[in-house]
Structure formats: C-alpha cells, structure tokens
Design a protein around this motif. Sequence first.
Motif, PDB file in Angstrom:
ATOM      1  N   VAL A  91     -17.996  -8.191  31.966  1.00 12.44           N
ATOM      2  CA  VAL A  91     -19.253  -7.255  32.455  1.00 12.44           C
ATOM      3  C   VAL A  91     -19.373  -7.138  34.051  1.00 12.44           C
ATOM      4  O   VAL A  91     -19.235  -6.219  34.526  1.00 12.44           O
ATOM      5  CB  VAL A  91     -20.690  -7.493  31.563  1.00 12.44           C
ATOM      6  CG1 VAL A  91     -21.560  -6.578  32.105  1.00 12.44           C
ATOM      7  CG2 VAL A  91     -20.180  -7.217  30.211  1.00 12.44           C
ATOM      8  N   LEU A  92     -19.497  -8.318  34.402  1.00  9.63           N
ATOM      9  CA  LEU A  92     -19.778  -8.565  36.069  1.00  9.63           C
ATOM     10  C   LEU A  92     -18.539  -8.031  36.761  1.00  9.63           C
ATOM     11  O   LEU A  92     -18.643  -7.122  37.647  1.00  9.63           O
ATOM     12  CB  LEU A  92     -20.272  -9.907  36.275  1.00  9.63           C
ATOM     13  CG  LEU A  92     -21.445 -10.578  35.818  1.00  9.63           C
ATOM     14  CD1 LEU A  92     -21.897 -11.859  36.045  1.00  9.63           C
ATOM     15  CD2 LEU A  92     -22.656  -9.541  35.977  1.00  9.63           C
ATOM     16  N   VAL A  93     -17.492  -8.287  36.430  1.00 16.79           N
ATOM     17  CA  VAL A  93     -16.183  -7.959  36.921  1.00 16.79           C
ATOM     18  C   VAL A  93     -16.150  -6.506  36.968  1.00 16.79           C
ATOM     19  O   VAL A  93     -15.916  -5.716  38.088  1.00 16.79           O
ATOM     20  CB  VAL A  93     -14.847  -8.585  36.485  1.00 16.79           C
ATOM     21  CG1 VAL A  93     -13.742  -7.633  37.015  1.00 16.79           C
ATOM     22  CG2 VAL A  93     -14.835  -9.734  36.731  1.00 16.79           C
ATOM     23  N   LYS A  94     -16.386  -5.730  35.820  1.00 15.80           N
ATOM     24  CA  LYS A  94     -16.097  -4.422  35.687  1.00 15.80           C
ATOM     25  C   LYS A  94     -17.371  -3.476  36.533  1.00 15.80           C
ATOM     26  O   LYS A  94     -17.014  -2.552  37.027  1.00 15.80           O
ATOM     27  CB  LYS A  94     -16.474  -3.834  34.213  1.00 15.80           C
ATOM     28  CG  LYS A  94     -15.116  -4.212  33.292  1.00 15.80           C
ATOM     29  CD  LYS A  94     -13.972  -3.583  33.554  1.00 15.80           C
ATOM     30  CE  LYS A  94     -13.041  -4.178  32.702  1.00 15.80           C
ATOM     31  NZ  LYS A  94     -11.694  -3.904  32.997  1.00 15.80           N
ATOM     32  N   MET A 113     -23.692   2.907  30.583  1.00 18.29           N
ATOM     33  CA  MET A 113     -23.564   2.047  29.378  1.00 18.29           C
ATOM     34  C   MET A 113     -22.476   2.246  28.443  1.00 18.29           C
ATOM     35  O   MET A 113     -21.413   1.395  28.149  1.00 18.29           O
ATOM     36  CB  MET A 113     -24.679   1.545  28.678  1.00 18.29           C
ATOM     37  CG  MET A 113     -26.026   0.792  29.357  1.00 18.29           C
ATOM     38  SD  MET A 113     -25.509  -0.990  29.461  1.00 18.29           S
ATOM     39  CE  MET A 113     -26.077  -1.461  28.004  1.00 18.29           C
ATOM     40  N   SER A 114     -22.319   3.663  28.106  1.00 23.64           N
ATOM     41  CA  SER A 114     -21.193   3.992  27.343  1.00 23.64           C
ATOM     42  C   SER A 114     -19.738   3.774  27.952  1.00 23.64           C
ATOM     43  O   SER A 114     -18.984   3.333  27.299  1.00 23.64           O
ATOM     44  CB  SER A 114     -21.471   5.470  26.946  1.00 23.64           C
ATOM     45  OG  SER A 114     -21.228   6.072  28.197  1.00 23.64           O
ATOM     46  N   ASP A 115     -19.706   3.984  29.410  1.00 26.06           N
ATOM     47  CA  ASP A 115     -18.332   3.600  30.004  1.00 26.06           C
ATOM     48  C   ASP A 115     -18.146   2.203  30.060  1.00 26.06           C
ATOM     49  O   ASP A 115     -17.102   1.773  30.021  1.00 26.06           O
ATOM     50  CB  ASP A 115     -18.416   4.441  31.353  1.00 26.06           C
ATOM     51  CG  ASP A 115     -18.346   5.783  31.344  1.00 26.06           C
ATOM     52  OD1 ASP A 115     -18.124   6.630  30.396  1.00 26.06           O
ATOM     53  OD2 ASP A 115     -19.197   6.490  32.221  1.00 26.06           O
ATOM     54  N   LEU A 116     -19.330   1.510  30.275  1.00 22.82           N
ATOM     55  CA  LEU A 116     -19.035  -0.065  30.444  1.00 22.82           C
ATOM     56  C   LEU A 116     -18.406  -0.621  29.289  1.00 22.82           C
ATOM     57  O   LEU A 116     -17.589  -1.276  28.851  1.00 22.82           O
ATOM     58  CB  LEU A 116     -20.371  -0.510  30.774  1.00 22.82           C
ATOM     59  CG  LEU A 116     -20.202  -2.028  30.924  1.00 22.82           C
ATOM     60  CD1 LEU A 116     -19.180  -2.525  32.173  1.00 22.82           C
ATOM     61  CD2 LEU A 116     -21.560  -2.604  31.471  1.00 22.82           C
ATOM     62  N   ALA A 160     -23.796 -10.375  41.707  1.00 23.27           N
ATOM     63  CA  ALA A 160     -22.436 -10.456  42.803  1.00 23.27           C
ATOM     64  C   ALA A 160     -22.221 -11.898  43.098  1.00 23.27           C
ATOM     65  O   ALA A 160     -21.226 -12.196  43.622  1.00 23.27           O
ATOM     66  CB  ALA A 160     -22.640  -9.508  43.912  1.00 23.27           C
ATOM     67  N   ASP A 161     -23.432 -12.533  43.484  1.00 23.75           N
ATOM     68  CA  ASP A 161     -23.394 -13.778  44.147  1.00 23.75           C
ATOM     69  C   ASP A 161     -22.810 -14.910  43.027  1.00 23.75           C
ATOM     70  O   ASP A 161     -21.936 -15.576  43.145  1.00 23.75           O
ATOM     71  CB  ASP A 161     -24.523 -14.267  44.562  1.00 23.75           C
ATOM     72  CG  ASP A 161     -25.367 -13.794  46.030  1.00 23.75           C
ATOM     73  OD1 ASP A 161     -24.248 -13.093  46.386  1.00 23.75           O
ATOM     74  OD2 ASP A 161     -26.296 -13.736  46.204  1.00 23.75           O
ATOM     75  N   GLU A 162     -23.185 -14.700  41.875  1.00 24.87           N
ATOM     76  CA  GLU A 162     -22.891 -15.604  40.555  1.00 24.87           C
ATOM     77  C   GLU A 162     -21.419 -15.047  40.433  1.00 24.87           C
ATOM     78  O   GLU A 162     -20.452 -15.828  40.158  1.00 24.87           O
ATOM     79  CB  GLU A 162     -23.465 -15.403  39.351  1.00 24.87           C
ATOM     80  CG  GLU A 162     -25.121 -16.124  39.483  1.00 24.87           C
ATOM     81  CD  GLU A 162     -24.967 -17.523  39.689  1.00 24.87           C
ATOM     82  OE1 GLU A 162     -24.344 -18.302  38.867  1.00 24.87           O
ATOM     83  OE2 GLU A 162     -25.652 -18.047  40.676  1.00 24.87           O
ATOM     84  N   LEU A 163     -20.931 -13.999  40.454  1.00 25.01           N
ATOM     85  CA  LEU A 163     -19.580 -13.508  40.221  1.00 25.01           C
ATOM     86  C   LEU A 163     -18.660 -14.372  41.397  1.00 25.01           C
ATOM     87  O   LEU A 163     -17.455 -14.852  41.023  1.00 25.01           O
ATOM     88  CB  LEU A 163     -19.344 -11.860  40.408  1.00 25.01           C
ATOM     89  CG  LEU A 163     -18.033 -11.409  39.882  1.00 25.01           C
ATOM     90  CD1 LEU A 163     -17.502 -11.994  38.642  1.00 25.01           C
ATOM     91  CD2 LEU A 163     -18.030  -9.831  40.056  1.00 25.01           C
ATOM     92  N   ALA A 164     -19.117 -14.053  42.719  1.00 25.99           N
ATOM     93  CA  ALA A 164     -18.282 -14.723  43.727  1.00 25.99           C
ATOM     94  C   ALA A 164     -18.136 -16.243  43.517  1.00 25.99           C
ATOM     95  O   ALA A 164     -17.237 -16.670  43.938  1.00 25.99           O
ATOM     96  CB  ALA A 164     -18.929 -14.316  45.067  1.00 25.99           C
TER      97      ALA A 164
END
Length: 151
Positions: free
Chosen positions: A45-48, A59-62, A107-111
């Motif tokens: 989810v975070l990457v998308k 939300m529907s696209d995600l 974004a910080d957690e994803l990085a």
Amino acid sequence: MNDDALSPGEMRAWVGFLAATHLLEHEIERQLKSDGGMSHGDFEVLVKLHMAEGHRLRMSDLARQVMISKSRLTYQVTQLERAGLVRRTDCDSDRRAVWAELTVKGADELAKVRPGHRRIVRENLFDALTPTEIEQLGDLLNRVADRLRHD
C-alpha cells in the motif's frame, strides 16, 4: 491419467512456483517486520501511494492496484492511518470517493524498509537467475497475470 491431472512437468513447475513464492514471501515478511514493524500488505500500500501522482490514490484505485477487496483495503488503511503512515481525505470532485494519501511519516517508514526489501528480493530471486532468465520470468509471469486479469 485423468484429463484434468497435471503432467509431471506441470506438477514440477507448480510445486516449484508454490515453494518459491511461499519461501520468498516468508523472507519478505520477516524483513519488513524486523526493519519496520509492517506487513508485506502494508508495504505494498505504501509503495503504491509513493509511486502515485501526489502520493495519493482513490481508495477504489488503490484496491485495484494492490489486488485486494475494498473492505480488506479499508481495514488495512485504517491500521496504517492509526500508525500515522496514511491519511484519508474526501475527494472534492466526487463525493463518493475517498483519497488515501501517504504521510511524511509513511514516506520515512517506507524509505527505512525499502533497502532491506530490495536486498531480500535480489538475493533470493534475481541472484539465482541469469539476466536472460530474469527477462523470461518477467514475460511469463506478466502473461499469466494478464490472463487472470482478463478471464
């Protein structure tokens, strides 16, 4: 042999596919939990969201992009929202739609977890293959995915 039975070659490919995907998924889950306390689903989810324009998606696209039900995504985004990684906002142009947006903390957690994720994927998948095999694998898996999307 039954008409619907898998041939020995098909069975070998199927069992190998299952083993490889389950084992790789286990390694990815372990790494993401260890490095960031998140699941592979949370990571996806975070990457998308990170890749989307403005770091947000309806939300529907995600749900379509991460290939889960809208109800499952709602639960997952609620958990990510509680952790401060995602926020939901109303869509001005469509009163029925809701945006999911990556926060600065998200974004910080994803990085933080991405380098480990890339390492796990590279070491456990791509390092076992030649560049030609990687191209072939990409072609084959995309063909299967396209068939499943259209059937």
